[in-house]
Design a protein around this motif. Sequence first.
Motif, PDB file in Angstrom:
ATOM      1  N   ILE A  35       0.701  -1.294   0.041  1.00 56.93           N
ATOM      2  CA  ILE A  35      -0.017   0.053   0.014  1.00 56.93           C
ATOM      3  C   ILE A  35       0.956   1.375   0.063  1.00 56.93           C
ATOM      4  N   VAL A  36       0.819   2.272  -0.972  1.00 58.41           N
ATOM      5  CA  VAL A  36       1.438   3.475  -1.054  1.00 58.41           C
ATOM      6  C   VAL A  36       0.439   4.479  -0.818  1.00 58.41           C
ATOM      7  N   ARG A  37       0.987   5.424   0.359  1.00 61.37           N
ATOM      8  CA  ARG A  37       0.330   6.400   0.798  1.00 61.37           C
ATOM      9  C   ARG A  37       0.571   7.532   0.142  1.00 61.37           C
ATOM     10  N   PHE A  38      -0.191   8.647  -0.399  1.00 61.09           N
ATOM     11  CA  PHE A  38       0.390   9.827  -0.765  1.00 61.09           C
ATOM     12  C   PHE A  38       0.922  10.849   0.322  1.00 61.09           C
ATOM     13  N   GLY A  39       1.954  11.699  -0.027  1.00 64.21           N
ATOM     14  CA  GLY A  39       1.964  12.596   0.929  1.00 64.21           C
ATOM     15  C   GLY A  39       0.859  13.697   1.045  1.00 64.21           C
ATOM     16  N   ARG A  94      -4.465   1.966  -9.008  1.00 66.71           N
ATOM     17  CA  ARG A  94      -4.820   3.360  -8.611  1.00 66.71           C
ATOM     18  C   ARG A  94      -5.969   3.645  -7.900  1.00 66.71           C
ATOM     19  N   GLU A  95      -6.071   4.170  -6.678  1.00 63.83           N
ATOM     20  CA  GLU A  95      -7.370   4.606  -6.119  1.00 63.83           C
ATOM     21  C   GLU A  95      -6.993   5.808  -5.500  1.00 63.83           C
ATOM     22  N   TRP A  96      -8.224   6.516  -4.935  1.00 64.11           N
ATOM     23  CA  TRP A  96      -7.958   7.552  -4.456  1.00 64.11           C
ATOM     24  C   TRP A  96      -7.085   7.782  -3.151  1.00 64.11           C
ATOM     25  N   GLY A  97      -6.221   8.279  -3.453  1.00 60.33           N
ATOM     26  CA  GLY A  97      -5.114   8.873  -2.136  1.00 60.33           C
ATOM     27  C   GLY A  97      -4.207   7.491  -2.081  1.00 60.33           C
ATOM     28  N   ARG A  98      -4.232   6.309  -2.997  1.00 55.36           N
ATOM     29  CA  ARG A  98      -3.555   5.268  -2.815  1.00 55.36           C
ATOM     30  C   ARG A  98      -2.901   4.579  -4.116  1.00 55.36           C
ATOM     31  N   PHE A  99      -1.937   3.977  -3.955  1.00 49.39           N
ATOM     32  CA  PHE A  99      -1.651   2.959  -5.312  1.00 49.39           C
ATOM     33  C   PHE A  99      -1.424   1.579  -4.223  1.00 49.39           C
ATOM     34  N   TYR A 100      -1.977   0.702  -5.004  1.00 48.90           N
ATOM     35  CA  TYR A 100      -1.705  -0.918  -4.554  1.00 48.90           C
ATOM     36  C   TYR A 100      -0.704  -1.580  -5.399  1.00 48.90           C
ATOM     37  N   ILE A 101       0.419  -1.948  -4.883  1.00 46.31           N
ATOM     38  CA  ILE A 101       1.283  -2.675  -5.968  1.00 46.31           C
ATOM     39  C   ILE A 101       1.261  -4.030  -5.713  1.00 46.31           C
ATOM     40  N   LYS A 102       0.838  -4.966  -6.849  1.00 46.95           N
ATOM     41  CA  LYS A 102       0.939  -6.343  -6.499  1.00 46.95           C
ATOM     42  C   LYS A 102       2.280  -6.856  -6.966  1.00 46.95           C
ATOM     43  N   THR A 148      10.239  -4.018  -2.014  1.00 47.38           N
ATOM     44  CA  THR A 148       9.605  -2.892  -2.583  1.00 47.38           C
ATOM     45  C   THR A 148       9.135  -1.514  -1.492  1.00 47.38           C
ATOM     46  N   ALA A 149       8.643  -1.983  -0.324  1.00 44.80           N
ATOM     47  CA  ALA A 149       8.187  -1.105   0.674  1.00 44.80           C
ATOM     48  C   ALA A 149       9.447  -0.424   0.983  1.00 44.80           C
ATOM     49  N   GLN A 150      10.670  -0.992   1.388  1.00 39.99           N
ATOM     50  CA  GLN A 150      11.666  -0.397   1.637  1.00 39.99           C
ATOM     51  C   GLN A 150      12.458   0.655   0.634  1.00 39.99           C
ATOM     52  N   GLU A 161      -3.959  -9.034  -0.067  1.00 36.97           N
ATOM     53  CA  GLU A 161      -5.272  -8.678  -0.155  1.00 36.97           C
ATOM     54  C   GLU A 161      -6.278  -9.724  -0.157  1.00 36.97           C
ATOM     55  N   THR A 162      -7.579  -9.208   0.187  1.00 40.39           N
ATOM     56  CA  THR A 162      -8.604 -10.231   0.210  1.00 40.39           C
ATOM     57  C   THR A 162      -9.700  -9.945  -0.329  1.00 40.39           C
ATOM     58  N   SER A 163     -10.835 -10.160  -0.468  1.00 40.54           N
ATOM     59  CA  SER A 163     -12.165  -9.691  -0.717  1.00 40.54           C
ATOM     60  C   SER A 163     -12.697  -8.874   0.513  1.00 40.54           C
TER      61      SER A 163
END
Length: 391
Positions: free
Chosen positions: A7-11, A49-57, A64-66, A82-84
């Motif tokens: 999960i990537v959160r924007f500034g 790409r979602e509002w205020g987020r990127f989700y990298i699979k 990746t996170a580091q 991720e799950t439903s």
Amino acid sequence: MRLDSVIVRFGGEIGIKGEWTRRVYERLLLQNIRKTLKYHNIIYAEIIREWGRFYIKTGMVHETAQKLTKVFGISSVSPAIETSASMEKILRRGVEMARENFPTQTSFAVRCRRTGKHEYSSMDVCRKLGEQILTSLKDKRLRVDLKNPEHVINVEVRGERAFLFSQTLSGVGGFPLGSQPKLVGLLNDGIDSLVACWLVMKRGCPVTPVYFDNYPFTDKTVAKKVLETAKVLFEWAIGFPRKIYVVPNGENLKMFQKKSAKALICILCKRTMYRIAERIAEREKAEGIVTGERIGERANQTLQNLRVLDSAVAKYPVHRPLIGFNKQEIRDLAKKVGVYKASIEKAQGCSAVPAKSAIKAELEKIEKVEKRLDLQRIIEETLEKTEILEI
């Protein structure tokens, strides 16, 4: 448990921009993320790409996170699974995560953030998952502590998707690199100039470093040290040019020693640096010059002297992001950037610095000395000998 997402959160500053600006910044941030992943050979399936987020699979979630903590514009990242969005799946995954991550006799809490329409509330998720963990992991003798838990399971529900995570790595925020114009940075072997460059990079400005080599008034270890610390700085600018201008300044210093009062050498030297940096800024199509100067740090950094220095440049502003910082604040930032250890390694200081430098230089006197020096010729000859190194 095999995590599969980051999960990537924007500034926060990106989120408060107007819609058009925010979208531009998000697209640029996405480009910088892709460049960083490619540079570090990180394989990923997609970026959602979602509002205020990127989700990298990706299967390389921790790497990746580091790496993404050094991308400007990112406030934080979390390795996740991720799950439903069904409550049953969330409970199952939450218990699995707790079983794997919670030691015996520890305290925990469940946090949930939710976007979209669901048959349950965020509080329902927290309560039911907490109960399920206590029931399923009785042998661990866990206890709930909502105020100061030792461990936390976070649930982020987005529409039909849900992401669970227990770790969050802080980013540095700011604006995506490249969202603002380029600057030329005067780089030396101290920490001040490095941190100054990093701070304007955090505001979105790519920086082209310029190092003035004072050899033989310094030894060869100084240039080596500057190049090594520049490499660390470039780790914050993946996908951007990794070049540095190396300007020979030793002969200029010899001339200043011969034809001026000793107390004025540093002022004359710095004004010449500014003029050369201005020419490089023109070549680089930059919008200004950044330095690590701050009030009163050295004799030539009094407010009166800084005004005299500024008068040497005609077309570009000189930016001093550290002007009001103290040494400890700069050290703390240098450690955050990762350049502190490299920057404090011993190297020979400039032996041309006089015992007593002018603290209240007079512009008229400085200009008279410069007229005798034929500065235009000095600048042209110095630029001809300047090297551009790729590192």
